[in-house]
Structures are given as structure tokens and as C-alpha cells.
Design a protein around this motif. Sequence first.
Motif, PDB file in Angstrom:
ATOM      1  N   ASP A 116       0.824  -1.210   0.000  1.00 54.36           N
ATOM      2  CA  ASP A 116       0.000   0.000   0.000  1.00 54.36           C
ATOM      3  C   ASP A 116       0.862   1.266   0.000  1.00 54.36           C
ATOM      4  OD1 ASP A 116      -2.869   0.282  -0.232  1.00 54.36           O
ATOM      5  OD2 ASP A 116      -2.721   1.601   1.496  1.00 54.36           O
ATOM      6  N   PHE A 142      -0.551   6.986  -6.063  1.00 56.21           N
ATOM      7  CA  PHE A 142      -1.798   7.730  -5.914  1.00 56.21           C
ATOM      8  C   PHE A 142      -1.521   9.240  -5.795  1.00 56.21           C
ATOM      9  CE2 PHE A 142      -5.109   9.547  -3.269  1.00 56.21           C
ATOM     10  CZ  PHE A 142      -6.266   9.064  -3.848  1.00 56.21           C
ATOM     11  N   GLU A 164       0.090  10.802   5.849  1.00 56.73           N
ATOM     12  CA  GLU A 164      -0.260   9.387   5.614  1.00 56.73           C
ATOM     13  C   GLU A 164       0.988   8.576   5.267  1.00 56.73           C
ATOM     14  OE1 GLU A 164      -3.793   8.542   3.297  1.00 56.73           O
ATOM     15  OE2 GLU A 164      -2.710   6.960   2.265  1.00 56.73           O
ATOM     16  N   GLU A 217     -11.328   6.191  -2.653  1.00 56.48           N
ATOM     17  CA  GLU A 217     -11.391   6.718  -1.285  1.00 56.48           C
ATOM     18  C   GLU A 217     -12.592   6.164  -0.514  1.00 56.48           C
ATOM     19  OE1 GLU A 217      -8.675   7.756  -0.538  1.00 56.48           O
ATOM     20  OE2 GLU A 217      -8.199   9.798  -1.152  1.00 56.48           O
ATOM     21  N   TRP A 240      -8.256   6.723   7.804  1.00 59.46           N
ATOM     22  CA  TRP A 240      -9.288   6.573   6.756  1.00 59.46           C
ATOM     23  C   TRP A 240     -10.715   6.558   7.292  1.00 59.46           C
ATOM     24  CZ3 TRP A 240      -4.870   3.220   5.874  1.00 59.46           C
ATOM     25  CH2 TRP A 240      -4.075   3.640   4.803  1.00 59.46           C
ATOM     26  N   GLU A 265      -9.697  -3.215  -6.017  1.00 61.97           N
ATOM     27  CA  GLU A 265      -9.701  -3.198  -4.549  1.00 61.97           C
ATOM     28  C   GLU A 265      -9.828  -4.611  -3.981  1.00 61.97           C
ATOM     29  OE1 GLU A 265      -9.246  -0.863  -2.189  1.00 61.97           O
ATOM     30  OE2 GLU A 265      -8.734   0.606  -3.717  1.00 61.97           O
TER      31      GLU A 265
HETATM   32  C1  MP5 Z   1      -6.549   3.490  -0.769  1.00 59.16           C
HETATM   33  C2  MP5 Z   1      -5.318   2.907  -0.425  1.00 59.16           C
HETATM   34  C3  MP5 Z   1      -6.971   4.829  -0.235  1.00 59.16           C
HETATM   35  N1  MP5 Z   1      -4.460   3.513   0.404  1.00 59.16           N
HETATM   36  N2  MP5 Z   1      -4.985   1.689  -0.921  1.00 59.16           N
HETATM   37  C4  MP5 Z   1      -5.824   1.057  -1.743  1.00 59.16           C
HETATM   38  C5  MP5 Z   1      -5.424  -0.265  -2.296  1.00 59.16           C
HETATM   39  N3  MP5 Z   1      -7.012   1.586  -2.074  1.00 59.16           N
HETATM   40  C6  MP5 Z   1      -7.371   2.782  -1.589  1.00 59.16           C
HETATM   41  O1  MP5 Z   1      -6.228   5.838  -0.862  1.00 59.16           O
HETATM   42  P1  MP5 Z   1      -5.426   6.932   0.031  1.00 59.16           P
HETATM   43  O2  MP5 Z   1      -4.613   7.704  -0.922  1.00 59.16           O
HETATM   44  O3  MP5 Z   1      -4.551   6.156   0.972  1.00 59.16           O
HETATM   45  O4  MP5 Z   1      -6.469   7.716   0.769  1.00 59.16           O
END
Ligand code: MP5
Length: 203
Positions: free
Chosen positions: A45, A52, A82, A131, A158, A194
Motif C-alpha cells: 500500500d 496515488f 499518511e 477513497e 481513513w 480493490e
Molecule cells: C486506498 C489505499 C486509499 N491507500 N490503498 C488502496 C489499495 N485503495 C485505496 O487511498 P489513500 O490515498 O490512501 O487515501
Amino acid sequence: MPETTRALLTAQAAAWQRILDHPFVSRTSAGSLPKATFDRWIAEDYFFVQSFERYLARLSAVAPDDEARSVLAGGLAALKPELALFEEAAAERGVDLTAEPSLLNLGYSAYLFTSVEEGWPVGITVLYAVEKAYYDAWASVRDTTGADTQYAGFIANWSSPEFAAYVEQLAGLVDRESLTPAMTLAFDRVLRFELAFWDLVSA
Ligand code: MP5
């Protein structure tokens, strides 16, 4: 056009439930997830969030107005703390953040970039889906886990009221658009990525 997000979510209700019921999510809640599994998620991640961040910057560049730019700027600003959260957890747990990511992760990252080239309505749909998927998954962990959990930092990241408000702002931006088949397909693709991502790190 407030029905756009409702239509997207309704059409994907079954996939959405599979995300919430995923063993990674339920075992994180129950405190029964093996350390190696969570560590694998951290490494994968971290790479994803770095991709991202670049995707979000590119999407901001095609945002149609100040309202959209300002919502996305909030999202971009949240990524610094983050990434620091991942770095701290990795240092504590002995996770190598430089490990080569999976092909799935590379594919998901590449898809994010491609979606921007499809234009704003598809790009913002992808952002909302990414998100919202994390908000719902981590809110479910928040609601079913004890206060002494080792995952508190990630849960807060989150599922805080601030993140909930950000996801609602993203929904508002999607709801300014009329639903197109390209948006429906993009939403479906994100959900498949996802689910596959949770499967990958759980395997
Ligand atoms: C997010 C993430 C959320 N961190 N990882 C995956 C596989 N899907 C969604 O995105 P963010 O940038 O961490 O808010």
C-alpha cells in the motif's frame, strides 16, 4: 445530479459487500490477522499511495474549477502525514518499503494514471471509488475493534470525521456529472482492483 453516486453504488452493492466482508477487513477487526499479512499490506500500500499522490496531482491539473481543485488539494495535503504513518509503522515492524510491488499493484497504479487521460468525469469517479472503498472498509474496522488495537493510526487515517467529510466532498463532485458508461466501467474496475488487492496481500 445527486443520483450519480447512488446509481454507481447501487449497481455495485454486491461487490461493495464483498469488500466489507473481506477476510483481511474482518480479521483486522478481530485482531486475528497474521503479522506477515499486515506487513505485506503496508509494503504494497505504501507503493500504491506514492502512485496515488502522483495521480492526484495529475487529476488536479485537469480539474474543471476552483471548487474541484480545492477539494483535491485537501486530499493531496493529507498524503504527507499518511506516508509518514506508513514509514513509522514499517520502521517499528521491520517492513522493507523498497520491496518490488506486485504486478497487480503496478497495474492498479497504471490504471489510475490512465483514468486521468479519460477526462475529468472518469478521473473523479475513480478517485471517489478509491477513497470510498477505503473509508467504508476502515470505518467497519473502527466500529468492530477495541481501542487498544495496533492499527489505531491507520483506522483514524481513513475513518476520521475529516476523511468522511472529504469522501462526501468527492461524492459531491461526482454528483455534478451525469452518469456515463465510461464512469460505470471505471467504478467497476476500481472495485475489482480493490478486491484483488485485499486478496493479494492476504494470500
Ligand atoms: C486506498 C489505499 C486509499 N491507500 N490503498 C488502496 C489499495 N485503495 C485505496 O487511498 P489513500 O490515498 O490512501 O487515501
